[in-house]
Write a protein that holds these residues in place. Sequence first.
Motif, PDB file in Angstrom:
ATOM      1  N   PHE A   1      19.384  26.896  -5.976  1.00  0.00           N
ATOM      2  CA  PHE A   1      20.457  27.831  -5.646  1.00  0.00           C
ATOM      3  C   PHE A   1      21.779  27.194  -6.062  1.00  0.00           C
ATOM      4  O   PHE A   1      22.005  26.025  -5.809  1.00  0.00           O
ATOM      5  CB  PHE A   1      20.509  28.115  -4.147  1.00  0.00           C
ATOM      6  N   HIS A   2      22.663  27.968  -6.716  1.00  0.00           N
ATOM      7  CA  HIS A   2      23.958  27.389  -7.047  1.00  0.00           C
ATOM      8  C   HIS A   2      25.135  28.257  -6.634  1.00  0.00           C
ATOM      9  O   HIS A   2      26.271  27.795  -6.638  1.00  0.00           O
ATOM     10  CB  HIS A   2      24.055  27.045  -8.539  1.00  0.00           C
ATOM     11  N   HIS A   3      24.890  29.506  -6.265  1.00  0.00           N
ATOM     12  CA  HIS A   3      25.998  30.365  -5.873  1.00  0.00           C
ATOM     13  C   HIS A   3      25.458  31.501  -5.009  1.00  0.00           C
ATOM     14  O   HIS A   3      24.359  31.985  -5.255  1.00  0.00           O
ATOM     15  CB  HIS A   3      26.659  30.958  -7.128  1.00  0.00           C
ATOM     16  N   SER A   4      26.226  31.920  -4.020  1.00  0.00           N
ATOM     17  CA  SER A   4      25.800  33.084  -3.253  1.00  0.00           C
ATOM     18  C   SER A   4      27.016  33.907  -2.840  1.00  0.00           C
ATOM     19  O   SER A   4      28.111  33.382  -2.679  1.00  0.00           O
ATOM     20  CB  SER A   4      24.965  32.670  -2.041  1.00  0.00           C
ATOM     21  N   GLU A   5      26.782  35.192  -2.725  1.00  0.00           N
ATOM     22  CA  GLU A   5      27.797  36.145  -2.287  1.00  0.00           C
ATOM     23  C   GLU A   5      27.176  37.024  -1.222  1.00  0.00           C
ATOM     24  O   GLU A   5      25.975  37.284  -1.243  1.00  0.00           O
ATOM     25  CB  GLU A   5      28.228  37.048  -3.446  1.00  0.00           C
ATOM     26  N   LYS A   6      27.995  37.487  -0.306  1.00  0.00           N
ATOM     27  CA  LYS A   6      27.535  38.431   0.711  1.00  0.00           C
ATOM     28  C   LYS A   6      28.320  39.724   0.519  1.00  0.00           C
ATOM     29  O   LYS A   6      29.546  39.704   0.474  1.00  0.00           O
ATOM     30  CB  LYS A   6      27.744  37.869   2.112  1.00  0.00           C
ATOM     31  N   LEU A   7      27.588  40.837   0.378  1.00  0.00           N
ATOM     32  CA  LEU A   7      28.211  42.143   0.180  1.00  0.00           C
ATOM     33  C   LEU A   7      28.026  43.004   1.416  1.00  0.00           C
ATOM     34  O   LEU A   7      26.974  42.972   2.049  1.00  0.00           O
ATOM     35  CB  LEU A   7      27.569  42.861  -1.016  1.00  0.00           C
TER      36      LEU A   7
ATOM     37  N   ASP B   1      25.336  46.409   5.322  1.00  0.00           N
ATOM     38  CA  ASP B   1      26.143  45.202   5.472  1.00  0.00           C
ATOM     39  C   ASP B   1      25.264  43.962   5.351  1.00  0.00           C
ATOM     40  O   ASP B   1      24.103  43.962   5.769  1.00  0.00           O
ATOM     41  CB  ASP B   1      26.832  45.180   6.838  1.00  0.00           C
ATOM     42  N   GLY B   2      25.828  42.904   4.785  1.00  0.00           N
ATOM     43  CA  GLY B   2      25.147  41.615   4.763  1.00  0.00           C
ATOM     44  C   GLY B   2      24.135  41.417   3.650  1.00  0.00           C
ATOM     45  O   GLY B   2      23.242  40.590   3.776  1.00  0.00           O
ATOM     46  N   VAL B   3      24.256  42.140   2.537  1.00  0.00           N
ATOM     47  CA  VAL B   3      23.344  41.929   1.404  1.00  0.00           C
ATOM     48  C   VAL B   3      23.712  40.607   0.739  1.00  0.00           C
ATOM     49  O   VAL B   3      24.871  40.358   0.398  1.00  0.00           O
ATOM     50  CB  VAL B   3      23.434  43.094   0.391  1.00  0.00           C
ATOM     51  N   ASN B   4      22.731  39.731   0.572  1.00  0.00           N
ATOM     52  CA  ASN B   4      22.947  38.436  -0.074  1.00  0.00           C
ATOM     53  C   ASN B   4      22.551  38.495  -1.543  1.00  0.00           C
ATOM     54  O   ASN B   4      21.465  38.981  -1.870  1.00  0.00           O
ATOM     55  CB  ASN B   4      22.111  37.341   0.605  1.00  0.00           C
ATOM     56  N   VAL B   5      23.436  38.002  -2.397  1.00  0.00           N
ATOM     57  CA  VAL B   5      23.168  37.872  -3.827  1.00  0.00           C
ATOM     58  C   VAL B   5      23.230  36.392  -4.131  1.00  0.00           C
ATOM     59  O   VAL B   5      24.267  35.747  -3.920  1.00  0.00           O
ATOM     60  CB  VAL B   5      24.208  38.641  -4.664  1.00  0.00           C
ATOM     61  N   ILE B   6      22.110  35.826  -4.601  1.00  0.00           N
ATOM     62  CA  ILE B   6      21.997  34.380  -4.780  1.00  0.00           C
ATOM     63  C   ILE B   6      21.694  34.075  -6.239  1.00  0.00           C
ATOM     64  O   ILE B   6      20.721  34.587  -6.797  1.00  0.00           O
ATOM     65  CB  ILE B   6      20.880  33.819  -3.876  1.00  0.00           C
TER      66      ILE B   6
END
Length: 71
Positions: free
Chosen positions: A30-36, A15-20
Motif C-alpha cells: 500500500f502506498h496511498h489511500s483516500e477516503k471518499l 460515506d467512508g469509501v476507501n481508495v487504496i
Amino acid sequence: MYNNTDFFVIKALEDGVNVIGLTRGSDTKFHHSEKLDKGEVMIAQFTEHTSAVKVRGKAIIQTSHGEITNS
C-alpha cells in the motif's frame, strides 16, 4: 518510462469509501489511500508507482472498459 493516459473515475455511493493505491514492482505494498464520502468523485490513473487500486465500500468505478458497481 511509463506512459498511461487512461483515467478511471470512482464515485462514492456511501460515506467512508476507501481508495487504496498499490505499488508496482516485485513487492506489492500500500502506498496511498483516500477516503471518499457519499457523492464525492475521484479521478485517477495508473502511474509508474501505482499498479493497482483497491476500492472498499459502495462505489461506481468507471473505466474505458466499462462501469462496475461494487457493494
